[in-house]
Design an enzyme around this catalytic site. Structure first.
Site, PDB file in Angstrom:
ATOM      1  N   TYR A 259      52.772  42.675  46.582  1.00  0.00           N
ATOM      2  CA  TYR A 259      51.801  42.548  45.495  1.00  0.00           C
ATOM      3  C   TYR A 259      50.409  42.949  45.962  1.00  0.00           C
ATOM      4  O   TYR A 259      50.016  42.620  47.073  1.00  0.00           O
ATOM      5  CB  TYR A 259      51.759  41.101  44.981  1.00  0.00           C
ATOM      6  CG  TYR A 259      50.765  40.950  43.862  1.00  0.00           C
ATOM      7  CD1 TYR A 259      51.114  41.342  42.583  1.00  0.00           C
ATOM      8  CD2 TYR A 259      49.478  40.495  44.099  1.00  0.00           C
ATOM      9  CE1 TYR A 259      50.196  41.258  41.549  1.00  0.00           C
ATOM     10  CE2 TYR A 259      48.551  40.415  43.069  1.00  0.00           C
ATOM     11  CZ  TYR A 259      48.916  40.798  41.797  1.00  0.00           C
ATOM     12  OH  TYR A 259      47.998  40.731  40.775  1.00  0.00           O
TER      13      TYR A 259
ATOM     14  N   TRP B  44      46.417  45.195  44.802  1.00  0.00           N
ATOM     15  CA  TRP B  44      45.674  46.192  44.035  1.00  0.00           C
ATOM     16  C   TRP B  44      45.509  47.524  44.755  1.00  0.00           C
ATOM     17  O   TRP B  44      45.167  48.504  44.131  1.00  0.00           O
ATOM     18  CB  TRP B  44      44.309  45.626  43.694  1.00  0.00           C
ATOM     19  CG  TRP B  44      44.318  44.895  42.405  1.00  0.00           C
ATOM     20  CD1 TRP B  44      45.038  43.775  42.090  1.00  0.00           C
ATOM     21  CD2 TRP B  44      43.583  45.258  41.238  1.00  0.00           C
ATOM     22  NE1 TRP B  44      44.780  43.409  40.804  1.00  0.00           N
ATOM     23  CE2 TRP B  44      43.887  44.285  40.253  1.00  0.00           C
ATOM     24  CE3 TRP B  44      42.690  46.266  40.923  1.00  0.00           C
ATOM     25  CZ2 TRP B  44      43.333  44.327  38.976  1.00  0.00           C
ATOM     26  CZ3 TRP B  44      42.135  46.296  39.666  1.00  0.00           C
ATOM     27  CH2 TRP B  44      42.460  45.344  38.705  1.00  0.00           C
TER      28      TRP B  44
HETATM   29  N1  LIG Z   1      41.877  31.199  44.872  1.00  0.00           N
HETATM   30  C1  LIG Z   1      42.154  32.281  44.140  1.00  0.00           C
HETATM   31  N2  LIG Z   1      43.033  33.185  44.583  1.00  0.00           N
HETATM   32  C2  LIG Z   1      43.297  34.282  43.851  1.00  0.00           C
HETATM   33  C3  LIG Z   1      42.677  34.490  42.598  1.00  0.00           C
HETATM   34  C4  LIG Z   1      41.771  33.499  42.126  1.00  0.00           C
HETATM   35  O1  LIG Z   1      41.208  33.604  41.017  1.00  0.00           O
HETATM   36  N3  LIG Z   1      41.521  32.418  42.936  1.00  0.00           N
HETATM   37  N4  LIG Z   1      42.963  35.609  41.868  1.00  0.00           N
HETATM   38  C5  LIG Z   1      44.253  36.245  42.096  1.00  0.00           C
HETATM   39  C6  LIG Z   1      44.316  37.567  41.482  1.00  0.00           C
HETATM   40  S1  LIG Z   1      43.973  37.637  39.801  1.00  0.00           S
HETATM   41  C7  LIG Z   1      44.673  38.688  42.142  1.00  0.00           C
HETATM   42  S2  LIG Z   1      44.956  40.131  41.264  1.00  0.00           S
HETATM   43  C8  LIG Z   1      44.918  38.675  43.588  1.00  0.00           C
HETATM   44  C9  LIG Z   1      44.427  39.943  44.286  1.00  0.00           C
HETATM   45  O2  LIG Z   1      45.004  40.059  45.529  1.00  0.00           O
HETATM   46  P1  LIG Z   1      45.205  41.472  46.262  1.00  0.00           P
HETATM   47  O3  LIG Z   1      45.409  42.547  45.250  1.00  0.00           O
HETATM   48  O4  LIG Z   1      46.237  41.298  47.289  1.00  0.00           O
HETATM   49  O5  LIG Z   1      43.787  41.653  46.939  1.00  0.00           O
HETATM   50  P2  LIG Z   1      43.057  42.945  47.508  1.00  0.00           P
HETATM   51  O6  LIG Z   1      41.977  42.439  48.399  1.00  0.00           O
HETATM   52  O7  LIG Z   1      42.646  43.836  46.391  1.00  0.00           O
HETATM   53  O8  LIG Z   1      44.187  43.618  48.387  1.00  0.00           O
HETATM   54  C10 LIG Z   1      44.406  44.984  48.422  1.00  0.00           C
HETATM   55  C11 LIG Z   1      44.681  45.393  49.858  1.00  0.00           C
HETATM   56  O9  LIG Z   1      45.085  46.766  49.850  1.00  0.00           O
HETATM   57  C12 LIG Z   1      44.424  47.442  50.910  1.00  0.00           C
HETATM   58  N5  LIG Z   1      44.351  48.871  50.523  1.00  0.00           N
HETATM   59  C13 LIG Z   1      43.380  49.510  49.832  1.00  0.00           C
HETATM   60  N6  LIG Z   1      43.712  50.801  49.648  1.00  0.00           N
HETATM   61  C14 LIG Z   1      44.906  50.990  50.255  1.00  0.00           C
HETATM   62  C15 LIG Z   1      45.775  52.119  50.400  1.00  0.00           C
HETATM   63  O10 LIG Z   1      45.504  53.219  49.941  1.00  0.00           O
HETATM   64  N7  LIG Z   1      46.946  51.902  51.062  1.00  0.00           N
HETATM   65  C16 LIG Z   1      47.290  50.700  51.590  1.00  0.00           C
HETATM   66  N8  LIG Z   1      48.447  50.608  52.243  1.00  0.00           N
HETATM   67  N9  LIG Z   1      46.470  49.627  51.478  1.00  0.00           N
HETATM   68  C17 LIG Z   1      45.316  49.765  50.803  1.00  0.00           C
HETATM   69  C18 LIG Z   1      43.086  46.753  51.029  1.00  0.00           C
HETATM   70  O11 LIG Z   1      42.521  46.969  52.317  1.00  0.00           O
HETATM   71  C19 LIG Z   1      43.481  45.285  50.772  1.00  0.00           C
HETATM   72  O12 LIG Z   1      43.831  44.630  51.956  1.00  0.00           O
HETATM   73  O13 LIG Z   1      44.293  37.537  44.161  1.00  0.00           O
HETATM   74  C20 LIG Z   1      44.701  36.313  43.546  1.00  0.00           C
HETATM   75  N10 LIG Z   1      44.198  35.185  44.330  1.00  0.00           N
HETATM   76  N1  LIG Z   2      33.781  41.934  40.358  1.00  0.00           N
HETATM   77  C1  LIG Z   2      35.090  41.670  40.238  1.00  0.00           C
HETATM   78  N2  LIG Z   2      35.682  41.737  39.018  1.00  0.00           N
HETATM   79  C2  LIG Z   2      36.999  41.472  38.884  1.00  0.00           C
HETATM   80  C3  LIG Z   2      37.813  41.154  40.013  1.00  0.00           C
HETATM   81  C4  LIG Z   2      37.160  41.062  41.296  1.00  0.00           C
HETATM   82  O1  LIG Z   2      37.803  40.755  42.324  1.00  0.00           O
HETATM   83  N3  LIG Z   2      35.821  41.324  41.360  1.00  0.00           N
HETATM   84  N4  LIG Z   2      39.154  40.925  39.866  1.00  0.00           N
HETATM   85  C5  LIG Z   2      39.820  41.461  38.676  1.00  0.00           C
HETATM   86  C6  LIG Z   2      41.127  40.822  38.472  1.00  0.00           C
HETATM   87  S1  LIG Z   2      42.428  41.258  39.455  1.00  0.00           S
HETATM   88  C7  LIG Z   2      41.356  39.936  37.488  1.00  0.00           C
HETATM   89  S2  LIG Z   2      42.915  39.270  37.273  1.00  0.00           S
HETATM   90  C8  LIG Z   2      40.296  39.553  36.537  1.00  0.00           C
HETATM   91  C9  LIG Z   2      40.300  38.051  36.303  1.00  0.00           C
HETATM   92  O2  LIG Z   2      39.581  37.735  35.188  1.00  0.00           O
HETATM   93  P1  LIG Z   2      39.288  36.209  34.881  1.00  0.00           P
HETATM   94  O3  LIG Z   2      40.465  35.394  35.162  1.00  0.00           O
HETATM   95  O4  LIG Z   2      38.695  36.112  33.538  1.00  0.00           O
HETATM   96  O5  LIG Z   2      38.148  35.958  35.992  1.00  0.00           O
HETATM   97  P2  LIG Z   2      37.628  34.708  36.807  1.00  0.00           P
HETATM   98  O6  LIG Z   2      36.294  35.140  37.333  1.00  0.00           O
HETATM   99  O7  LIG Z   2      38.596  34.208  37.794  1.00  0.00           O
HETATM  100  O8  LIG Z   2      37.475  33.597  35.720  1.00  0.00           O
HETATM  101  C10 LIG Z   2      36.559  33.701  34.625  1.00  0.00           C
HETATM  102  C11 LIG Z   2      35.833  32.405  34.466  1.00  0.00           C
HETATM  103  O9  LIG Z   2      36.706  31.381  34.005  1.00  0.00           O
HETATM  104  C12 LIG Z   2      36.070  30.140  34.308  1.00  0.00           C
HETATM  105  N5  LIG Z   2      37.073  29.089  34.432  1.00  0.00           N
HETATM  106  C13 LIG Z   2      37.827  28.773  35.504  1.00  0.00           C
HETATM  107  N6  LIG Z   2      38.631  27.731  35.225  1.00  0.00           N
HETATM  108  C14 LIG Z   2      38.362  27.378  33.951  1.00  0.00           C
HETATM  109  C15 LIG Z   2      38.879  26.381  33.076  1.00  0.00           C
HETATM  110  O10 LIG Z   2      39.759  25.592  33.408  1.00  0.00           O
HETATM  111  N7  LIG Z   2      38.381  26.362  31.819  1.00  0.00           N
HETATM  112  C16 LIG Z   2      37.426  27.226  31.381  1.00  0.00           C
HETATM  113  N8  LIG Z   2      37.034  27.148  30.121  1.00  0.00           N
HETATM  114  N9  LIG Z   2      36.908  28.151  32.183  1.00  0.00           N
HETATM  115  C17 LIG Z   2      37.387  28.241  33.455  1.00  0.00           C
HETATM  116  C18 LIG Z   2      35.335  30.349  35.610  1.00  0.00           C
HETATM  117  O11 LIG Z   2      34.059  29.765  35.547  1.00  0.00           O
HETATM  118  C19 LIG Z   2      35.321  31.835  35.785  1.00  0.00           C
HETATM  119  O12 LIG Z   2      34.046  32.357  36.109  1.00  0.00           O
HETATM  120  O13 LIG Z   2      39.019  39.914  37.042  1.00  0.00           O
HETATM  121  C20 LIG Z   2      38.955  41.278  37.428  1.00  0.00           C
HETATM  122  N10 LIG Z   2      37.580  41.587  37.669  1.00  0.00           N
HETATM  123 MO   LIG Z   3      44.153  39.831  39.091  1.00  0.00          MO
END
Ligand SMILES: Nc1nc2c(c(=O)[nH]1)N[C@H]1C(S)=C(S)[C@@H](COP(=O)(O)OP(=O)(O)OC[C@H]3O[C@@H](n4cnc5c(=O)[nH]c(N)nc54)[C@H](O)[C@@H]3O)O[C@H]1N2
Ligand SMILES: Nc1nc2c(c(=O)[nH]1)N[C@H]1C(S)=C(S)[C@@H](COP(=O)(O)OP(=O)(O)OC[C@H]3O[C@@H](n4cnc5c(=O)[nH]c(N)nc54)[C@H](O)[C@@H]3O)O[C@H]1N2
Ligand SMILES: [Mo]
Length: 747
Positions: free
Chosen positions: A114, A116
């Site tokens: 999994y 990005w």
């Molecule tokens: N506590 C907490 N944890 C969370 C979340 C949260 O809200 N709170 N959010 C969750 C969510 S929504 C998501 S989507 C995940 C994201 O989790 P990930 O998608 O696993 O996070 P990234 O840091 O984007 O990891 C991408 C990796 O790919 C590598 N990479 C970049 N380009 C390339 C390439 O071309 N080839 C290869 N082989 N590698 C490459 C980067 O160096 C990096 O290590 O995290 C989740 N974890």
């Molecule tokens: N700059 C930047 N943008 C991103 C990403 C990133 O890594 N960096 N990650 C991308 C990815 S993979 C994803 S999945 C999306 C995620 O998109 P979201 O899930 O919408 O993003 P978050 O920032 O985790 O959460 C949005 C807000 O929800 C609020 N929140 C948390 N828990 C609760 C709750 O229980 N109730 C309510 N009402 N509010 C709550 C928090 O204050 C938080 O700031 O963002 C994307 N956009």
């Molecule tokens: Mo995500």
């Protein structure tokens, strides 16, 4: 490297940039002229492309190299690495794959992988890995995402699909003209609008919000953080306890019901099962009516505020918006289901500017009015292994081979994993309870990672295959979620001995005699032309003429014209529900789902319900706080955390944590000091930032700091040492990072 007459272009999930190259090195990334609101994240890559954190050659963990597979898994992350040639690395990997396939079968290979990775239609690391493994018999896979797994499983039962609706979210233009009240659970934080998976040419989220404000739309930001919505005239901030949105929605629904403000005609014509939900609201199921007073106790908002909001929602053109974050909590299925039920009671689904929207908070592409074109992607082939896990059950799988898990109505078995392969994701970023994961990570016999930088994933692997970044290879940014198609130019030669993921797998495929199956005789450029040509045909079907490959390369980018009218989610269903039924058993919105009820899950009944999360403020000791670990504003997840843009926000080398001044005073802490966030699962350091823009009792720390463990403490501020690793429910088994209690003390 620049053989083109134009300035080079690059694209990533955070935007498109013009590349400045001097003396064979990338010296800056400049804003793309088409982008009205460029993200500052991009140039964060410049100083780390070839610095000390770069992986420049294949590397093997010393104990594994000397002792073979299965040696000292507990030394992962501690052992030294030995540099080897590509020939040697390819041979080691091929031999190990053959051993595991032969002794245990392909299901012993876990390649859910999994993550990005980077933008680019061809060099999509996960697709490259999966296609390669499908050429040699397959792998145990994963289902769904960390973003919104709970919604991916529950919403199809309720609306017949999830992603299809997401892709047709009502556009900002329609909101500006037709919405009066935008009720945002989880806000619409503009930090997140920087991102769009697969790349974006022009950032529109902020302009969309501002235009709606200017058109007089009133916004209600329901979130523990004030900064989750732009402050503007008519913006209201309600800060309930985290993880209580379902109770709040039920309180709103009960008010609508008892005050006869619900739209019975809509409910009759477009939904099924409202009577069962109404019975639950009225206390017929558990003896408790879900009144505004009942909700007020749980979410700690005044009951008058709840009633008043319900009345305003019923008398306005209202959009209910849910942040994806609401799914990443215990019982994360419920807020989305409850929001759909609430929107159904308002009866505005499918009308311009109103109804329901999932994820205006999340990405630039939600609300961006665009055509839906089915572009080609690099084919992954067919996986012959049926075994899978819901993506966030990875630690459970490693810990309990042969154990069983529930998922969406069935029971499945965890396979016994011997080999783990990750390309393009960082489990030491995304997974919960990292100290527990690290213990489970010691179990497999071999761990392989394709990475470009020495992050925790690379450090905790046995075989590290160094890959290129987008700037060292050519590709096409071509996402159906964005109107811009961009030539991603190769700006510099690969750093050190790095290879792109395709070439890495081609080398191993050659070693294993499956090169033709993997490449089909095409070079990387042939594949990119192939993708372009098929996509061109697909576009023509939608009435959009794309230039040929050479013309596209010469110009560098193309913009697909927007549709003539704004998109309105579920418009066709609204107009004619009989001719355009939803893909649910009834063809209608299932406020009660017999399918889910028949699963007989205690933690997910047949209608949206409030169930106490395992950790929340309602169960907290006085010293405990609710930790929100949301998306970082200065990077994407852990990517570029080591670069200059992210580092600039972390002057003391540790991640900032935001805390209300009341909680700061109660702990006798001081602004700017280094504190320790801790609970039974672990601890991390953070730098204290005091603010009254956060609800008392809640702290906020962004995700993304590279895990830097010392015993069970992360010195860098990675909140996933503290988060809870449990499924949302037996239905979706999604991750629940946002349901987490911690204590905070001076470090
Ligand atoms: N506590 C907490 N944890 C969370 C979340 C949260 O809200 N709170 N959010 C969750 C969510 S929504 C998501 S989507 C995940 C994201 O989790 P990930 O998608 O696993 O996070 P990234 O840091 O984007 O990891 C991408 C990796 O790919 C590598 N990479 C970049 N380009 C390339 C390439 O071309 N080839 C290869 N082989 N590698 C490459 C980067 O160096 C990096 O290590 O995290 C989740 N974890
Ligand atoms: N700059 C930047 N943008 C991103 C990403 C990133 O890594 N960096 N990650 C991308 C990815 S993979 C994803 S999945 C999306 C995620 O998109 P979201 O899930 O919408 O993003 P978050 O920032 O985790 O959460 C949005 C807000 O929800 C609020 N929140 C948390 N828990 C609760 C709750 O229980 N109730 C309510 N009402 N509010 C709550 C928090 O204050 C938080 O700031 O963002 C994307 N956009
Ligand atoms: Mo995500």
């Amino acid at each position: 490297m620049n053989t083109r007459e134009r300035t080079l272009l690059t694209s990533n999930h955070w935007g498109t940039y013009r590349v400045e190259v001097t003396g064979g090195r990338v010296t800056n990334l400049h804003d793309f002229e088409e982008d009205p609101d460029p993200s500052p994240i991009g140039p964060g890559i410049v100083d780390i492309l070839d610095g000390p954190t770069r992986i420049k050659s294949p590397m093997i963990r010393k104990s594994w190299l000397e002792g073979g597979p299965g040696t000292a898994g507990n030394k992962r992350g501690l052992d030294e690495f030995v540099e080897v040639s590509w020939e040697k690395a390819n041979k080691l990997v091929a031999d190990e794959l053959n051993r595991v396939r032969h002794d245990f079968s392909n299901k012993a290979i876990y390649a859910g992988s999994y993550g990005w990775a980077s933008a680019g239609r061809f060099h999509h690391a996960q697709s490259q890995l999966k296609r390669f493994l499908n050429c040699i018999g397959g792998y145990t896979s994963s289902k769904n995402t960390y973003s919104f797994a709970a919604a991916e499983v529950v919403v199809p039962h309720v609306l017949g699909a999830f992603r299809e609706h997401l892709d047709r979210s009502t556009s900002w233009e329609s909101i500006a003209t037709d919405c009066e009240l935008f009720v945002a659970f989880g806000g619409v934080p503009i930090k997140n609008g920087q991102i769009s998976q697969g790349g974006t040419g022009a950032h529109v989220q902020k302009a969309g919000l501002i235009a709606a404000h200017q058109a007089g739309v009133k916004f209600v930001n329901i979130s523990p953080l004030r900064s989750d919505l732009l402050d503007g005239p008519g913006t209201e901030w309600l800060a309930p306890r985290p993880s209580t949105d379902t109770a709040l929605m039920l309180g709103l629904a009960h008010t609508l019901l008892t005050e006869n403000l619900h739209d019975c005609e809509f409910l009759d014509r477009y939904t099924v099962g409202f009577d069962r939900f109404a019975e639950y609201l009225n206390g017929g199921v558990d003896g408790t009516a879900k009144t505004a007073e009942w909700a007020a106790e749980i979410c700690e908002l005044p009951s008058d505020t709840i009633r008043d909001l319900a009345r305003r929602m019923a008398t306005s053109h209202t959009m209910i918006s849910t942040a994806w974050a609401l799914t990443r909590q215990d019982h994360g299925e419920q807020p989305f289901w409850a929001a759909i039920a609430l929107a159904s009671m308002l009866g505005q689904i499918g009308l311009p500017g109103t109804g329901i929207g999932f994820g205006y908070s999340a990405m630039n592409n939600v609300g961006l009015n665009r055509r839906q074109i089915n572009y080609a992607s690099f084919p992954q082939g067919r996986n012959s292994v049926d075994h899978f896990i819901p993506v966030a059950r990875v630690t459970d799988m490693l810990e309990t081979p042969g154990g069983r898990f529930d998922y969406n109505g069935k029971s499945y078995e965890y396979p016994d994993i011997k080999l783990v392969w990750w390309a393009g994701g960082n489990p030491f970023h995304h997974h919960q309870d990292l100290n527990r994961m690290r213990r489970a990570w010691a179990i497999p016999e071999t761990i392989i990672a394709n990475e470009w930088c020495w992050n925790a994933l690379a450090k905790h692997a046995d075989i590290v295959l160094p890959c290129t970044t987008t700037l060292e290879r050519s590709d096409i940014a071509m996402s159906p979620k964005d109107p811009y198609l961009v030539s991603m130019d190769q700006a510099i030669q690969p750093v050190g001995n790095a290879k792109d993921d395709h070439d890495i797998f081609r080398g191993i495929a050659t070693e294993m005699d499956v090169e033709m199956a993997f490449t089909e005789g095409r070079t990387s450029e042939d594949w990119q032309r192939w993708i372009w040509n098929i996509s061109r045909q697909q576009s023509a079907k939608e009435g959009v003429e794309l230039p040929n490959w050479e013309e596209f390369q010469d110009k560098g980018w193309e913009k697909i014209p927007a549709p003539d009218n704004p998109t309105i989610m579920m418009e066709a269903f609204r107009k004619d529900p009989l001719s355009n039924p939803l893909a649910t058993p009834s063809g209608k919105i299932e406020i009660f789902s017999q399918t889910i009820a028949d699963f007989s899950y205690e933690d997910c009944p047949g209608y949206p319900a409030w169930m106490e999360p395992l950790e929340w403020l309602g169960k907290a000791k006085p010293c405990e706080l609710h930790m929100i670990s949301n998306q970082p504003r200065n990077k994407l997840h852990s990517q570029l955390d080591h670069g200059l843009v992210s580092r600039a926000d972390r002057p003391k080398g540790v991640e900032p944590v935001m805390m209300n001044s009341i909680d700061v005073a109660a702990r006798k802490l001081k602004e700017g000091q280094i504190v320790k966030l801790h609970n039974a699962r672990g601890a991390c350091l953070a730098q204290l930032h005091m603010s009254d823009k956060i609800r008392p009792g809640v702290i906020q720390i962004a995700t993304g700091a590279w895990w830097d463990p010392h015993k069970d403490t992360c010195r860098h501020g990675n909140p996933n040492v503290l988060t809870l690793d449990k499924g949302t429910s037996s239905l979706a088994q999604g991750p629940i990072a946002h349901s987490c209690l911690v204590e905070v003390s001076a470090a």
